[in-house]
Motif scaffolding. Sequence first.
Motif, PDB file in Angstrom:
ATOM      1  N   GLY A  40       0.786  -1.225   0.000  1.00  0.00           N
ATOM      2  CA  GLY A  40       0.000   0.000   0.000  1.00  0.00           C
ATOM      3  C   GLY A  40       0.818   1.274   0.000  1.00  0.00           C
ATOM      4  O   GLY A  40       0.257   2.367   0.032  1.00  0.00           O
ATOM      5  N   GLN A  41       2.142   1.115  -0.041  1.00  0.00           N
ATOM      6  CA  GLN A  41       3.009   2.293  -0.025  1.00  0.00           C
ATOM      7  C   GLN A  41       3.912   2.315  -1.243  1.00  0.00           C
ATOM      8  O   GLN A  41       4.051   1.319  -1.958  1.00  0.00           O
ATOM      9  CB  GLN A  41       3.855   2.301   1.257  1.00  0.00           C
ATOM     10  N   GLY A  42       4.530   3.450  -1.451  1.00  0.00           N
ATOM     11  CA  GLY A  42       5.515   3.551  -2.511  1.00  0.00           C
ATOM     12  C   GLY A  42       6.851   3.001  -2.065  1.00  0.00           C
ATOM     13  O   GLY A  42       7.100   2.827  -0.867  1.00  0.00           O
ATOM     14  N   PRO A  43       7.718   2.677  -2.998  1.00  0.00           N
ATOM     15  CA  PRO A  43       9.044   2.166  -2.638  1.00  0.00           C
ATOM     16  C   PRO A  43       9.846   3.179  -1.836  1.00  0.00           C
ATOM     17  O   PRO A  43       9.732   4.394  -2.057  1.00  0.00           O
ATOM     18  CB  PRO A  43       9.702   1.910  -4.005  1.00  0.00           C
ATOM     19  N   LEU A  91      12.588  -4.457  -3.992  1.00  0.00           N
ATOM     20  CA  LEU A  91      12.801  -4.147  -5.399  1.00  0.00           C
ATOM     21  C   LEU A  91      14.256  -3.763  -5.638  1.00  0.00           C
ATOM     22  O   LEU A  91      14.836  -2.998  -4.871  1.00  0.00           O
ATOM     23  CB  LEU A  91      11.912  -2.970  -5.819  1.00  0.00           C
ATOM     24  N   PHE A 106      13.359  -1.085 -12.949  1.00  0.00           N
ATOM     25  CA  PHE A 106      13.077  -1.917 -11.785  1.00  0.00           C
ATOM     26  C   PHE A 106      12.903  -3.385 -12.168  1.00  0.00           C
ATOM     27  O   PHE A 106      12.340  -3.707 -13.232  1.00  0.00           O
ATOM     28  CB  PHE A 106      11.793  -1.454 -11.096  1.00  0.00           C
ATOM     29  N   GLY A 107      13.343  -4.266 -11.263  1.00  0.00           N
ATOM     30  CA  GLY A 107      13.060  -5.677 -11.394  1.00  0.00           C
ATOM     31  C   GLY A 107      11.679  -5.983 -10.850  1.00  0.00           C
ATOM     32  O   GLY A 107      10.993  -5.092 -10.337  1.00  0.00           O
ATOM     33  N   PRO A 108      11.260  -7.260 -10.918  1.00  0.00           N
ATOM     34  CA  PRO A 108       9.907  -7.640 -10.482  1.00  0.00           C
ATOM     35  C   PRO A 108       9.751  -7.678  -8.971  1.00  0.00           C
ATOM     36  O   PRO A 108       8.636  -7.701  -8.466  1.00  0.00           O
ATOM     37  CB  PRO A 108       9.722  -9.020 -11.089  1.00  0.00           C
TER      38      PRO A 108
ATOM     39  N   TYR B  36       5.272   6.962 -12.160  1.00  0.00           N
ATOM     40  CA  TYR B  36       5.515   5.555 -12.429  1.00  0.00           C
ATOM     41  C   TYR B  36       4.189   4.802 -12.461  1.00  0.00           C
ATOM     42  O   TYR B  36       3.240   5.150 -11.753  1.00  0.00           O
ATOM     43  CB  TYR B  36       6.379   4.918 -11.334  1.00  0.00           C
ATOM     44  N   GLN B  38       2.757   0.887 -11.849  1.00  0.00           N
ATOM     45  CA  GLN B  38       3.137  -0.414 -11.317  1.00  0.00           C
ATOM     46  C   GLN B  38       1.964  -1.387 -11.448  1.00  0.00           C
ATOM     47  O   GLN B  38       0.926  -1.227 -10.814  1.00  0.00           O
ATOM     48  CB  GLN B  38       3.577  -0.324  -9.850  1.00  0.00           C
ATOM     49  N   GLY B  41       2.487  -7.506  -9.357  1.00  0.00           N
ATOM     50  CA  GLY B  41       3.580  -8.460  -9.485  1.00  0.00           C
ATOM     51  C   GLY B  41       4.780  -7.955 -10.258  1.00  0.00           C
ATOM     52  O   GLY B  41       5.703  -8.722 -10.557  1.00  0.00           O
ATOM     53  N   LYS B  42       4.769  -6.663 -10.588  1.00  0.00           N
ATOM     54  CA  LYS B  42       5.878  -6.087 -11.349  1.00  0.00           C
ATOM     55  C   LYS B  42       6.463  -4.888 -10.609  1.00  0.00           C
ATOM     56  O   LYS B  42       5.848  -4.325  -9.711  1.00  0.00           O
ATOM     57  CB  LYS B  42       5.410  -5.657 -12.734  1.00  0.00           C
ATOM     58  N   GLY B  43       7.648  -4.503 -11.029  1.00  0.00           N
ATOM     59  CA  GLY B  43       8.247  -3.309 -10.479  1.00  0.00           C
ATOM     60  C   GLY B  43       7.681  -2.063 -11.153  1.00  0.00           C
ATOM     61  O   GLY B  43       7.048  -2.145 -12.201  1.00  0.00           O
ATOM     62  N   PRO B  44       7.900  -0.888 -10.558  1.00  0.00           N
ATOM     63  CA  PRO B  44       7.436   0.349 -11.175  1.00  0.00           C
ATOM     64  C   PRO B  44       8.061   0.569 -12.545  1.00  0.00           C
ATOM     65  O   PRO B  44       9.220   0.240 -12.769  1.00  0.00           O
ATOM     66  CB  PRO B  44       7.905   1.424 -10.188  1.00  0.00           C
ATOM     67  N   PHE B  46       8.659   3.540 -15.520  1.00  0.00           N
ATOM     68  CA  PHE B  46       8.689   4.978 -15.819  1.00  0.00           C
ATOM     69  C   PHE B  46       7.625   5.326 -16.856  1.00  0.00           C
ATOM     70  O   PHE B  46       7.467   4.644 -17.868  1.00  0.00           O
ATOM     71  CB  PHE B  46      10.078   5.325 -16.356  1.00  0.00           C
ATOM     72  N   PHE B  89       2.285   5.939  -9.123  1.00  0.00           N
ATOM     73  CA  PHE B  89       3.031   6.650  -8.092  1.00  0.00           C
ATOM     74  C   PHE B  89       3.654   7.903  -8.681  1.00  0.00           C
ATOM     75  O   PHE B  89       4.199   7.868  -9.792  1.00  0.00           O
ATOM     76  CB  PHE B  89       4.181   5.791  -7.557  1.00  0.00           C
ATOM     77  N   LYS B  96      17.443  12.473  -3.903  1.00  0.00           N
ATOM     78  CA  LYS B  96      17.099  11.093  -4.207  1.00  0.00           C
ATOM     79  C   LYS B  96      15.594  10.997  -4.384  1.00  0.00           C
ATOM     80  O   LYS B  96      14.855  11.875  -3.961  1.00  0.00           O
ATOM     81  CB  LYS B  96      17.561  10.136  -3.118  1.00  0.00           C
ATOM     82  N   LEU B  97      15.160   9.908  -5.012  1.00  0.00           N
ATOM     83  CA  LEU B  97      13.742   9.749  -5.272  1.00  0.00           C
ATOM     84  C   LEU B  97      12.973   9.430  -3.994  1.00  0.00           C
ATOM     85  O   LEU B  97      13.370   8.552  -3.232  1.00  0.00           O
ATOM     86  CB  LEU B  97      13.501   8.638  -6.280  1.00  0.00           C
ATOM     87  N   PHE B  99       9.031   8.411  -3.099  1.00  0.00           N
ATOM     88  CA  PHE B  99       7.777   8.009  -3.713  1.00  0.00           C
ATOM     89  C   PHE B  99       6.594   8.340  -2.818  1.00  0.00           C
ATOM     90  O   PHE B  99       6.698   8.282  -1.590  1.00  0.00           O
ATOM     91  CB  PHE B  99       7.760   6.492  -3.951  1.00  0.00           C
ATOM     92  N   GLY B 100       5.467   8.626  -3.427  1.00  0.00           N
ATOM     93  CA  GLY B 100       4.212   8.750  -2.722  1.00  0.00           C
ATOM     94  C   GLY B 100       3.596   7.377  -2.519  1.00  0.00           C
ATOM     95  O   GLY B 100       4.191   6.355  -2.850  1.00  0.00           O
ATOM     96  N   LYS B 101       2.358   7.363  -1.976  1.00  0.00           N
ATOM     97  CA  LYS B 101       1.744   6.093  -1.620  1.00  0.00           C
ATOM     98  C   LYS B 101       1.012   5.422  -2.766  1.00  0.00           C
ATOM     99  O   LYS B 101       0.698   4.253  -2.680  1.00  0.00           O
ATOM    100  CB  LYS B 101       0.783   6.294  -0.446  1.00  0.00           C
TER     101      LYS B 101
END
Lengths: 115, 109
Positions: A40-43, A91, A106-108, B36, B38, B41-44, B46, B89, B96-97, B99-101
């Motif tokens: 529920g949150q961002g990375p 990640l 990003f990876g999975p 981003y 997402q 099951g995958k990463g974010p 761009f 997101f 640095k990056l 991220f929001g929720k």
Amino acid sequence: EAGVAQSPRYKIIEKRQSVAFWCNPISGHATLYWYQQILGQGPKLLIQFQNNGVVDDSQLPKDRFSAERLKGVDSTLKIQPAKLEDSAVYLCASSLGGGLKYEQYFGPGTRLTVT
Amino acid sequence: GESVGLHLPTLSVQEGDNSIINCAYSNSASDYFIWYKQESGKGPQFIIDIRSNMDKRQGQRVTVLLNKTVKHLSLQIAATQPGDSAVYFCAESAEKLVFGKGTKLTVNP
């Protein structure tokens, strides 16, 4: 072009156990990142490597988390001992360079469940 | 400290409609912003970025708007398709990056 590879994809452990995650970045990418993404949150950035050196580990809980990128390519992230609150997706991302003008790929992710 | 937040956790639209996803950021020193996507099951992934010296940037079917006065960022998706269903997101950066929720977008056929 192959993307960022991570393994395992899923891991379930009990609290106080240890666990390790592996990341293989895109070939030629000098910069590697590990992020923690709680449901529920961002990375959230844990650590950034430039080749085999650490650029930023200010948000890495160093009492239990460690990471290395010994040869400047693959990287491992370890948690020892794990706590319930470590349940998250971990990640890995890579980019050509360390500046933000370089897109992060990003990876999975590895989904960790701590019981 | 630095933080990025979103106004809505979920957004549901009809296929073909335009979608607008909003984001509020708090660090006035941030000079670079990224959206981003997402999927499960995958990463974010761009989508589009914008620097603080711009207030609008367009991509293919997507537009990002930046209002530095009120520290607000938005992502507009034109003619939303089922494949656009995902969590979106915004991320801000001074050094640095951060991220929001996330906002979960659901596209109904």
